[in-house]
Design a protein around this motif. Structure first.
Motif, mmCIF file in Angstrom:
data_model
loop_
_atom_site.group_PDB
_atom_site.id
_atom_site.type_symbol
_atom_site.label_atom_id
_atom_site.label_comp_id
_atom_site.label_asym_id
_atom_site.label_seq_id
_atom_site.Cartn_x
_atom_site.Cartn_y
_atom_site.Cartn_z
ATOM 1 N N ALA A 173 0.884 7.930 4.322
ATOM 2 C CA ALA A 173 1.622 6.838 3.745
ATOM 3 C C ALA A 173 2.923 6.565 4.360
ATOM 4 O O ALA A 173 3.686 5.630 4.454
ATOM 5 C CB ALA A 173 1.548 7.068 2.309
ATOM 6 N N ALA A 195 2.337 1.786 -3.463
ATOM 7 C CA ALA A 195 1.317 2.280 -4.300
ATOM 8 C C ALA A 195 0.969 3.652 -4.155
ATOM 9 O O ALA A 195 0.819 4.551 -4.901
ATOM 10 C CB ALA A 195 0.122 1.398 -4.130
ATOM 11 N N ALA A 196 0.886 4.085 -2.597
ATOM 12 C CA ALA A 196 0.758 5.379 -2.538
ATOM 13 C C ALA A 196 1.543 6.397 -2.667
ATOM 14 O O ALA A 196 1.404 7.471 -3.211
ATOM 15 C CB ALA A 196 0.298 5.444 -1.019
ATOM 16 N N THR A 197 2.814 5.878 -2.547
ATOM 17 C CA THR A 197 4.031 6.789 -3.105
ATOM 18 C C THR A 197 3.940 7.263 -4.587
ATOM 19 O O THR A 197 4.099 8.236 -4.891
ATOM 20 C CB THR A 197 5.381 6.131 -2.488
ATOM 21 O OG1 THR A 197 5.281 5.782 -1.209
ATOM 22 C CG2 THR A 197 6.544 6.882 -2.940
ATOM 23 N N GLY A 226 1.516 6.821 -6.483
ATOM 24 C CA GLY A 226 0.251 7.846 -6.972
ATOM 25 C C GLY A 226 0.213 9.065 -6.474
ATOM 26 O O GLY A 226 -0.053 10.256 -7.576
ATOM 27 N N CYS A 277 -5.319 6.028 0.837
ATOM 28 C CA CYS A 277 -3.834 6.667 0.504
ATOM 29 C C CYS A 277 -3.350 6.259 -0.889
ATOM 30 O O CYS A 277 -2.655 7.101 -1.409
ATOM 31 C CB CYS A 277 -2.968 6.379 1.548
ATOM 32 S SG CYS A 277 -2.286 4.875 1.798
ATOM 33 N N CYS A 278 -3.884 5.117 -1.394
ATOM 34 C CA CYS A 278 -3.324 4.693 -2.739
ATOM 35 C C CYS A 278 -4.471 4.561 -3.676
ATOM 36 O O CYS A 278 -4.006 4.754 -4.833
ATOM 37 C CB CYS A 278 -2.674 3.101 -2.659
ATOM 38 S SG CYS A 278 -3.654 2.078 -2.389
ATOM 39 N N THR A 298 0.926 -1.332 -0.090
ATOM 40 C CA THR A 298 -0.034 0.061 0.055
ATOM 41 C C THR A 298 0.656 1.240 0.033
ATOM 42 O O THR A 298 0.658 2.078 -0.670
ATOM 43 C CB THR A 298 -0.950 -0.108 1.192
ATOM 44 O OG1 THR A 298 -1.853 -1.182 1.307
ATOM 45 C CG2 THR A 298 -1.922 1.264 1.372
ATOM 46 N N CYS A 299 2.034 1.290 0.808
ATOM 47 C CA CYS A 299 2.786 2.432 0.758
ATOM 48 C C CYS A 299 3.432 2.571 -0.509
ATOM 49 O O CYS A 299 3.715 3.693 -0.914
ATOM 50 C CB CYS A 299 3.924 2.120 1.773
ATOM 51 S SG CYS A 299 5.110 3.615 2.320
#
Length: 307
Positions: free
Chosen positions: A106, A67-69, A71, A294-295, A64-65
């Motif tokens: 994130a 993908a959030a970074t 995005g 967040c992502c 998730t982190c």
């Protein structure tokens, strides 16, 4: 790992709580070498959520982190490269702050993932700071989405919108303070960073729970009701607003879970063996769904701009 049932004399008692949700507030467990609890008049009732969470949560948070970074980075590039492409309701001032909130959320995922997998080694102060920033980002995003749905204040960046931005972030920090005060570390087989180390009926926790329920349940309900009831708000509704409303859609299940969890903790609802075995999975699923904001948020905002 097991939920405490204080009025059942057959339960193995242990006063140390291990919150396997670490960042996922209000998941409270007793842990003991004996994994058996007697459910009132039923045979021993086993809950196997804890080892499942410890195995699944770290890779989930890491992915998730990442993908959030990606995005959030793409969203910031779009804001810089095409500053005039953002129109109402997804104005540049609003989207930039939402990106900041999602980015802050994130950034906290890697240390939390490491803490779940290997034990929290950063101390009580950083544990409380993590929960403070975590909830500050959530409250700020909720207030930003709400303010963006009820007016045109974010249409341009001027003194009025700047004053509102300061008010939103200061208010979010204030609302997140009970989360920090209620959190802390405990030492068991390994040190854990808990989102709740106080009684479920303590003033600190009740404030924190009230703020969360207002953000995740009451605020979106009021906004929907106001939009349907007030013609001016209904007329100003645009499809682009749905992208920011993704935040509420992902966090509402967690808000419902928090309310039910409180009723179970205070025994206003009497748990059964089936509830004991399955409700932790429901809470974990609701929290995991919320974390995805967040992502999923940055691509949704980018898609709204393109449309």
């Amino acid at each position: 790992a097991h939920r405490s049932h204080p009025q059942s004399p057959s339960i193995v008692e242990n006063k140390t709580f291990l919150d396997l949700a670490e960042i996922m507030e209000n998941y409270n467990y007793d842990y003991t070498t004996n994994e058996t609890f007697s459910d009132y008049s039923a045979p021993p009732c086993h809950n196997h959520y804890c080892p499942f969470f410890q195995r699944v949560a770290p890779p989930f948070l890491a992915i998730t982190c990442a993908a959030a970074t990606l995005g959030t980075g793409a969203l910031l590039v779009a804001l810089v490269k095409r500053p005039h492409a953002w129109g109402w309701p997804q104005s540049r001032a609003l989207v930039a702050q939402l990106a900041a909130g999602m980015g802050l959320f994130a950034i906290l995922l890697p240390p939390v993932a490491a803490g779940i997998g290997q034990g929290w080694r950063l101390g009580t102060g950083l544990c409380r700071l993590t929960h403070l920033l975590w909830h500050c980002s959530l409250f700020a995003q909720g207030l930003l989405v709400a303010s963006g749905s009820c007016g045109t204040v974010w249409r341009r960046w001027d003194r009025r919108s700047l004053a509102l931005a300061v008010l939103v972030w200061a208010g979010a920090l204030l609302l997140a303070t009970p989360a920090a005060l209620a959190s802390g570390t405990v030492v068991g087989t390994e040190t854990s960073c808990l989102p709740r180390t106080v009684s479920v009926l303590s003033t600190t926790y009740l404030l924190h729970l009230s703020f969360c329920l207002c953000l995740f349940l009451l605020l979106p309900a009021v906004l929907v009701g106001a939009t349907l009831a007030v013609p001016q708000l209904r007329a100003s509704w645009q499809p682009g607003m749905g992208a920011s409303w993704l935040f509420f859609g992902l966090w509402v299940p967690h808000g419902v879970g928090l309310a039910v969890d409180f009723l179970l903790q205070t025994q206003l609802l009497q748990p059964t063996c089936g509830t004991f075995k399955s409700f932790d999975y429901v809470l974990g699923l609701g929290k995991g769904l919320g974390v995805l904001h967040c992502c999923l948020g940055p691509p949704a905002l980018l898609a709204a701009r393109l449309c």
